[in-house]
Design a protein around this motif. Structure first.
Motif, PDB file in Angstrom:
ATOM      1  N   ASP A 200      43.365  40.815  33.012  1.00 49.06           N
ATOM      2  CA  ASP A 200      44.202  39.892  33.779  1.00 49.06           C
ATOM      3  C   ASP A 200      44.626  40.506  35.110  1.00 49.06           C
ATOM      4  OD1 ASP A 200      44.117  37.704  32.182  1.00 49.06           O
ATOM      5  OD2 ASP A 200      46.193  37.813  31.484  1.00 49.06           O
ATOM      6  N   LEU A 201      45.048  41.752  35.072  1.00 49.92           N
ATOM      7  CA  LEU A 201      45.481  42.425  36.306  1.00 49.92           C
ATOM      8  C   LEU A 201      44.305  42.650  37.246  1.00 49.92           C
ATOM      9  CD1 LEU A 201      48.032  45.025  34.869  1.00 49.92           C
ATOM     10  CD2 LEU A 201      48.507  42.828  35.966  1.00 49.92           C
ATOM     11  N   GLN A 202      43.103  42.811  36.698  1.00 47.13           N
ATOM     12  CA  GLN A 202      41.918  42.906  37.544  1.00 47.13           C
ATOM     13  C   GLN A 202      41.639  41.570  38.216  1.00 47.13           C
ATOM     14  OE1 GLN A 202      39.233  44.517  34.467  1.00 47.13           O
ATOM     15  NE2 GLN A 202      38.902  46.298  35.793  1.00 47.13           N
ATOM     16  N   GLU A 203      41.775  40.485  37.461  1.00 45.48           N
ATOM     17  CA  GLU A 203      41.542  39.167  38.054  1.00 45.48           C
ATOM     18  C   GLU A 203      42.609  38.825  39.091  1.00 45.48           C
ATOM     19  OE1 GLU A 203      41.153  36.425  34.727  1.00 45.48           O
ATOM     20  OE2 GLU A 203      38.966  36.488  35.013  1.00 45.48           O
ATOM     21  N   ALA A 204      43.794  39.366  38.921  1.00 43.29           N
ATOM     22  CA  ALA A 204      44.857  39.135  39.902  1.00 43.29           C
ATOM     23  C   ALA A 204      44.683  39.993  41.152  1.00 43.29           C
ATOM     24  CB  ALA A 204      46.220  39.411  39.271  1.00 43.29           C
ATOM     25  N   GLY A 205      43.728  40.926  41.131  1.00 46.64           N
ATOM     26  CA  GLY A 205      43.505  41.799  42.274  1.00 46.64           C
ATOM     27  C   GLY A 205      44.420  43.005  42.311  1.00 46.64           C
ATOM     28  N   LEU A 207      44.435  45.503  39.864  1.00 49.92           N
ATOM     29  CA  LEU A 207      43.615  46.631  39.432  1.00 49.92           C
ATOM     30  C   LEU A 207      42.175  46.410  39.886  1.00 49.92           C
ATOM     31  CD1 LEU A 207      44.907  47.272  35.785  1.00 49.92           C
ATOM     32  CD2 LEU A 207      45.484  48.538  37.859  1.00 49.92           C
ATOM     33  N   PRO A 208      41.452  47.487  40.195  1.00 49.57           N
ATOM     34  CA  PRO A 208      40.062  47.339  40.679  1.00 49.57           C
ATOM     35  C   PRO A 208      39.072  47.261  39.522  1.00 49.57           C
ATOM     36  CG  PRO A 208      40.709  49.639  40.726  1.00 49.57           C
ATOM     37  CD  PRO A 208      41.926  48.881  40.237  1.00 49.57           C
ATOM     38  N   GLY A 209      37.809  47.076  39.877  1.00 51.73           N
ATOM     39  CA  GLY A 209      36.718  47.203  38.912  1.00 51.73           C
ATOM     40  C   GLY A 209      36.430  45.973  38.086  1.00 51.73           C
ATOM     41  N   LEU A 210      36.749  44.786  38.595  1.00 51.52           N
ATOM     42  CA  LEU A 210      36.540  43.573  37.816  1.00 51.52           C
ATOM     43  C   LEU A 210      35.071  43.357  37.469  1.00 51.52           C
ATOM     44  CD1 LEU A 210      37.600  40.944  36.576  1.00 51.52           C
ATOM     45  CD2 LEU A 210      37.400  39.879  38.846  1.00 51.52           C
ATOM     46  N   THR A 241      32.809  43.742  28.885  1.00 51.95           N
ATOM     47  CA  THR A 241      34.000  44.576  29.044  1.00 51.95           C
ATOM     48  C   THR A 241      33.836  45.502  30.237  1.00 51.95           C
ATOM     49  OG1 THR A 241      34.466  44.540  26.668  1.00 51.95           O
ATOM     50  CG2 THR A 241      35.448  46.328  27.936  1.00 51.95           C
ATOM     51  N   THR A 242      34.848  45.545  31.091  1.00 54.48           N
ATOM     52  CA  THR A 242      34.787  46.416  32.260  1.00 54.48           C
ATOM     53  C   THR A 242      35.057  47.865  31.855  1.00 54.48           C
ATOM     54  OG1 THR A 242      37.143  46.232  32.816  1.00 54.48           O
ATOM     55  CG2 THR A 242      35.672  44.515  33.655  1.00 54.48           C
ATOM     56  N   TRP A 243      34.707  48.776  32.754  1.00 52.90           N
ATOM     57  CA  TRP A 243      34.952  50.190  32.486  1.00 52.90           C
ATOM     58  C   TRP A 243      36.442  50.468  32.308  1.00 52.90           C
ATOM     59  CZ3 TRP A 243      32.012  53.882  30.792  1.00 52.90           C
ATOM     60  CH2 TRP A 243      30.650  53.835  31.015  1.00 52.90           C
TER      61      TRP A 243
END
Length: 283
Positions: A200-205, A207-210, A241-243
């Protein structure tokens, strides 16, 4: 659904045991006049938990996608933290639950009726708020709104029935063993919720690495298949699943699981069997 059933069962059983122990203690002490304030505190705690769940469900509506993902990811991580604390707390203190509650209730009785309300509110309210938050996070992670709720309601219903059986003296349960087994399972479940929160935090921008995937087994485990739904419902597993998700899951699950097994499963046995039986109240 199974994960939410166990959450509802575990949290509901803890709350039922707390209520049963407090009621039985007041009845044995001849203080039935304090049962009213006790139930008032329980009612306030349940109302607060329902209100909190409603706020989590309907509060983010109308916000932007990024804002919703940021809130969802943050609350998922908070839920994991609370559940982890609860798992370790009950794993360590299950055998001493009655003694601990009796000491707190003695202080509340000495302070007056208002203190009884507060004692019941705090004793039950914590489980209610934790349950609402984690069930909400689990529903967000699985993408379903009905099944997690049904599983939790079923777990709570079983917990209430077990709590009543304990109170009437009709059932005995090794609490240390119960919380030890469910603790192991829920640590794995919490790892899945943490991975979902990271996504979720990756999709919100935030956290990186989406788009940096550690693995993608969508061909072998189609997201629409029944076994993918089962894995997602129980362990919050996602075929892609992302890294960062994978690293977060491993970093969370492995050390706490090893610590929990060491501290709960291999801790010295108590002097007496860790079996709780709430003293039956006589009319």
């Amino acid at each position: 659904m199974l994960a939410n059933f166990l959450i509802g069962l575990r949290e509901g059983l803890e709350a039922s045991l707390v209520i049963g122990i407090l009621v039985a203690y007041l009845v044995k002490a001849g203080r039935r006049d304090l049962l009213g304030p006790l139930w008032t505190g329980v009612g306030i705690a349940v109302t607060a938990a329902l209100g909190f769940g409603a706020a989590l469900t309907f509060g983010p509506k109308g916000l932007s996608f990024e804002a919703q993902e940021a809130i969802g990811g943050t609350l998922s991580i908070v839920a994991v933290g609370l559940l982890t604390w609860m798992i370790f707390y009950m794993g360590r203190t299950a055998r001493h639950l009655r003694t601990h509650l009796h000491a707190r209730l003695d202080d509340a009785v000495a302070a007056g009726r208002g203190a009884i309300v507060v004692a019941a509110l705090l004793a039950v309210g914590r489980e209610g708020l934790e349950t609402a938050l984690f069930l909400w996070a689990g529903a967000q992670a699985t993408g379903a709104s009905t099944r997690p709720l049904l599983g939790a309601v079923a777990g709570l219903a079983v917990a209430v029935a077990l709590g009543w059986a304990f109170y009437r003296g009709a059932l005995r349960l090794n609490l240390r063993l119960f919380f030890a087994w469910t603790g192991v399972f829920l640590i794995v479940v919490a790892g899945g919720v943490l991975a979902y929160g990271i996504h979720d935090l990756q999709e919100a921008g935030i956290l990186p690495g989406l788009h940096n995937l550690a693995f993608d087994v969508s061909a072998q485990v189609p997201p629409s298949s029944w076994y993918a739904t089962l894995l997602k419902g129980i362990f919050n597993f996602t075929p892609a699943t992302t890294w960062l998700q994978a690293i977060g899951w491993i970093a969370y699950v492995v050390p706490p699981l090893a610590l929990f097994v060491r501290s709960v499963w291999f801790s010295p046995a108590p002097a007496r069997p860790a079996t709780t039986r709430v003293v039956a109240a006589t009319a």
